[in-house]
Structures are given as C-alpha cells and as structure tokens.
Design a protein around this motif. Structure first.
Motif, PDB file in Angstrom:
ATOM      1  N   ARG A   1       0.841  -1.197   0.000  1.00 48.19           N
ATOM      2  CA  ARG A   1       0.000   0.000   0.000  1.00 48.19           C
ATOM      3  C   ARG A   1       0.874   1.244   0.000  1.00 48.19           C
ATOM      4  N   ALA A   2       0.443   2.237  -0.749  1.00 43.01           N
ATOM      5  CA  ALA A   2       1.143   3.527  -0.753  1.00 43.01           C
ATOM      6  C   ALA A   2       0.869   4.212   0.577  1.00 43.01           C
ATOM      7  N   ALA A   3       1.929   4.530   1.309  1.00 44.91           N
ATOM      8  CA  ALA A   3       1.803   5.183   2.612  1.00 44.91           C
ATOM      9  C   ALA A   3       1.511   6.675   2.440  1.00 44.91           C
ATOM     10  N   LEU A   4       0.958   7.255   3.473  1.00 48.67           N
ATOM     11  CA  LEU A   4       0.762   8.696   3.491  1.00 48.67           C
ATOM     12  C   LEU A   4       2.122   9.378   3.533  1.00 48.67           C
ATOM     13  N   GLU A   5       2.265  10.452   2.772  1.00 45.54           N
ATOM     14  CA  GLU A   5       3.499  11.222   2.790  1.00 45.54           C
ATOM     15  C   GLU A   5       3.213  12.672   2.397  1.00 45.54           C
ATOM     16  N   PRO A   6       4.122  13.584   2.702  1.00 47.10           N
ATOM     17  CA  PRO A   6       3.906  14.993   2.364  1.00 47.10           C
ATOM     18  C   PRO A   6       3.915  15.199   0.849  1.00 47.10           C
ATOM     19  N   VAL A   7       2.884  15.866   0.357  1.00 48.26           N
ATOM     20  CA  VAL A   7       2.758  16.135  -1.081  1.00 48.26           C
ATOM     21  C   VAL A   7       2.329  17.581  -1.305  1.00 48.26           C
TER      22      VAL A   7
ATOM     23  N   ILE B   1       2.593  16.165  -6.546  1.00 52.71           N
ATOM     24  CA  ILE B   1       4.011  15.839  -6.518  1.00 52.71           C
ATOM     25  C   ILE B   1       4.439  15.718  -5.060  1.00 52.71           C
ATOM     26  N   ARG B   2       5.599  15.124  -4.836  1.00 51.60           N
ATOM     27  CA  ARG B   2       6.133  15.059  -3.479  1.00 51.60           C
ATOM     28  C   ARG B   2       6.501  16.461  -3.041  1.00 51.60           C
TER      29      ARG B   2
ATOM     30  N   ALA C   1       8.436   6.258 -18.691  1.00 47.99           N
ATOM     31  CA  ALA C   1       8.228   5.937 -20.102  1.00 47.99           C
ATOM     32  C   ALA C   1       9.081   4.773 -20.583  1.00 47.99           C
ATOM     33  N   TYR C   2      10.057   4.343 -19.791  1.00 49.49           N
ATOM     34  CA  TYR C   2      11.002   3.335 -20.261  1.00 49.49           C
ATOM     35  C   TYR C   2      10.818   1.990 -19.587  1.00 49.49           C
ATOM     36  N   GLY C   3       9.603   1.727 -19.074  1.00 52.22           N
ATOM     37  CA  GLY C   3       9.284   0.414 -18.570  1.00 52.22           C
ATOM     38  C   GLY C   3       9.692   0.141 -17.137  1.00 52.22           C
ATOM     39  N   MET C   4      10.260   1.102 -16.451  1.00 53.76           N
ATOM     40  CA  MET C   4      10.705   0.886 -15.085  1.00 53.76           C
ATOM     41  C   MET C   4       9.638   1.230 -14.057  1.00 53.76           C
ATOM     42  N   GLY C   5       8.566   1.910 -14.471  1.00 56.52           N
ATOM     43  CA  GLY C   5       7.574   2.331 -13.502  1.00 56.52           C
ATOM     44  C   GLY C   5       8.015   3.560 -12.738  1.00 56.52           C
ATOM     45  N   ARG C   6       9.114   4.128 -13.103  1.00 52.78           N
ATOM     46  CA  ARG C   6       9.657   5.326 -12.458  1.00 52.78           C
ATOM     47  C   ARG C   6      10.084   6.298 -13.537  1.00 52.78           C
ATOM     48  N   THR C   7      10.028   7.565 -13.210  1.00 54.49           N
ATOM     49  CA  THR C   7      10.605   8.553 -14.106  1.00 54.49           C
ATOM     50  C   THR C   7      12.072   8.639 -13.758  1.00 54.49           C
ATOM     51  N   MET C   8      12.832   7.747 -14.349  1.00 56.71           N
ATOM     52  CA  MET C   8      14.258   7.669 -14.071  1.00 56.71           C
ATOM     53  C   MET C   8      14.937   8.816 -14.787  1.00 56.71           C
ATOM     54  N   GLY C   9      15.438   9.766 -14.015  1.00 53.15           N
ATOM     55  CA  GLY C   9      16.075  10.941 -14.597  1.00 53.15           C
ATOM     56  C   GLY C   9      17.194  10.554 -15.538  1.00 53.15           C
ATOM     57  N   HIS C  10      17.293  11.273 -16.619  1.00 55.07           N
ATOM     58  CA  HIS C  10      18.413  11.072 -17.523  1.00 55.07           C
ATOM     59  C   HIS C  10      18.934  12.437 -17.929  1.00 55.07           C
ATOM     60  N   ASP C  11      20.159  12.455 -18.374  1.00 56.21           N
ATOM     61  CA  ASP C  11      20.867  13.689 -18.650  1.00 56.21           C
ATOM     62  C   ASP C  11      20.290  14.392 -19.866  1.00 56.21           C
TER      63      ASP C  11
ATOM     64  N   ARG D   1      11.518  18.811 -15.381  1.00 48.00           N
ATOM     65  CA  ARG D   1      12.465  18.586 -14.284  1.00 48.00           C
ATOM     66  C   ARG D   1      12.518  17.111 -13.879  1.00 48.00           C
ATOM     67  N   HIS D   2      11.909  16.253 -14.686  1.00 51.46           N
ATOM     68  CA  HIS D   2      11.904  14.800 -14.434  1.00 51.46           C
ATOM     69  C   HIS D   2      11.425  14.484 -13.023  1.00 51.46           C
ATOM     70  N   THR D   3      10.406  15.209 -12.596  1.00 50.69           N
ATOM     71  CA  THR D   3       9.835  15.024 -11.266  1.00 50.69           C
ATOM     72  C   THR D   3       8.639  14.086 -11.358  1.00 50.69           C
ATOM     73  N   PRO D   4       8.606  13.021 -10.568  1.00 51.11           N
ATOM     74  CA  PRO D   4       7.436  12.140 -10.565  1.00 51.11           C
ATOM     75  C   PRO D   4       6.173  12.938 -10.270  1.00 51.11           C
ATOM     76  N   CYS D   5       5.105  12.639 -10.992  1.00 55.63           N
ATOM     77  CA  CYS D   5       3.871  13.410 -10.878  1.00 55.63           C
ATOM     78  C   CYS D   5       2.658  12.484 -10.993  1.00 55.63           C
ATOM     79  N   GLN D   6       1.745  12.664 -10.078  1.00 54.07           N
ATOM     80  CA  GLN D   6       0.458  11.968 -10.105  1.00 54.07           C
ATOM     81  C   GLN D   6      -0.496  12.878 -10.869  1.00 54.07           C
TER      82      GLN D   6
END
Length: 166
Positions: free
Chosen positions: A72-78, A108-109, A138-148, A95-100
């Motif tokens: 379960r996704a825990a409560l966190e500051p957003v 965002i966090r 976008a690259y199959g990891m389930g995360r917005t893995m920052g890239h240069d 800014r490659h920031t994860p976003c709901q």
C-alpha cells in the motif's frame, strides 16, 4: 535472517485475489531490492529480489510460505497543484519530477523549490499528506528515471530531443 519469511515473487495488482496482511511504503520505499519489512499486523518479512524493483500500490509480495502481503502507498507529504494543469505538468516533467496526474489536479512530493516555482507560474499549490501514486516512467521501469539532458545527445534509450538552440 532465517526468522523472516522471504518474499519470492511480486504479484501485480489485479493478478491475485485477497491478502492477509499489508505493508505501507512511501514512494521511495517502493523502490527496493533487499529489505526487512514489518507488516501492518507486526509480522516480519524479508524482501530479497534479484534486482531493484519498482513496487506499485496494490501489488503484493508472495512469501515462500504462500502468504500474500499487499503493498500500500503510505501517506506522505505532497503538493497538490491546481490551475493550468497542462502548463504546470510540462514544467514538472521538464524537471523529471514524478507526478500523479488526475483530471482536476497534479500531485508531486513536497519540495519547497518546486512549490515556489509553481506558485511563481500562477499555480494554486496546497500542502497535503496522502498516498503518492505517480505516473510510471516511459522506459518500462515504472519510475521517471532521470536522464541527462546535456548536449552530447548520445542517448541509448531510443528517443530524440528537439532543443530550440539559437
């Protein structure tokens, strides 16, 4: 660590019915390979995955004894953002920031620098404390893995960048 039953498999949300217990993990904690966890009932377990894995809200660990432990996704500051969502989503994504992304808001966090930037752009930003479930990468990891975004442009992940230089 033999006293902790091991998680031997990740079951994706919708691929299983029912679980007896759960673990609540924030966004950062849902990206793991090896860790001891304590379930909601207080039982211990060991996650020992072959590689670092993105765990999503609603997935489950299958333990070696057959039990399923829901993640379960825990409560966190957003930060909850309202206003010109398309424009604000572009700035957040740049800014490659994860976003709901939801119909009437972005989440965002909590980050004071991004909060100031978004307010400066005219966003209505409120602080909250809730589960954070961002869009997958976008690259199959389930995360917005920052890239240069440097200007060497020797990306190996199969997309081009159009930069309006000069």
């Amino acid at each position: 660590m033999d006293d902790y039953p091991k998680a031997i498999k990740i079951l994706k949300k919708g691929s299983f019915i029912g679980s007896l217990d759960h673990v609540s993990l924030d966004y950062e904690a849902r990206f793991m390979r090896r860790k001891r966890l304590r379930t909601g009932s207080g039982a211990g377990m060991l996650v020992d995955l072959p590689e670092v894995t993105n765990l999503s809200d609603g997935d489950a660990f299958e333990l070696e004894d057959g039990r399923r432990i829901e993640i379960r996704a825990a409560l966190e500051p957003v930060l909850v953002i309202r206003g010109d969502l398309t424009r604000f989503a572009w700035h957040i994504g740049n800014r490659h920031t994860p976003c709901q992304i939801e119909r009437d808001r972005l989440v965002i966090r909590a980050d004071h620098v991004l909060e100031a930037m978004l307010k400066g752009l005219g966003a209505e930003v409120t602080q909250g404390f809730e589960p954070f479930r961002p869009e997958g990468g976008a690259y199959g990891m389930g995360r917005t893995m920052g890239h240069d975004h440097g200007h060497s442009h020797s990306h190996s992940h199969g997309h081009s960048h159009e930069h309006g230089h000069g």
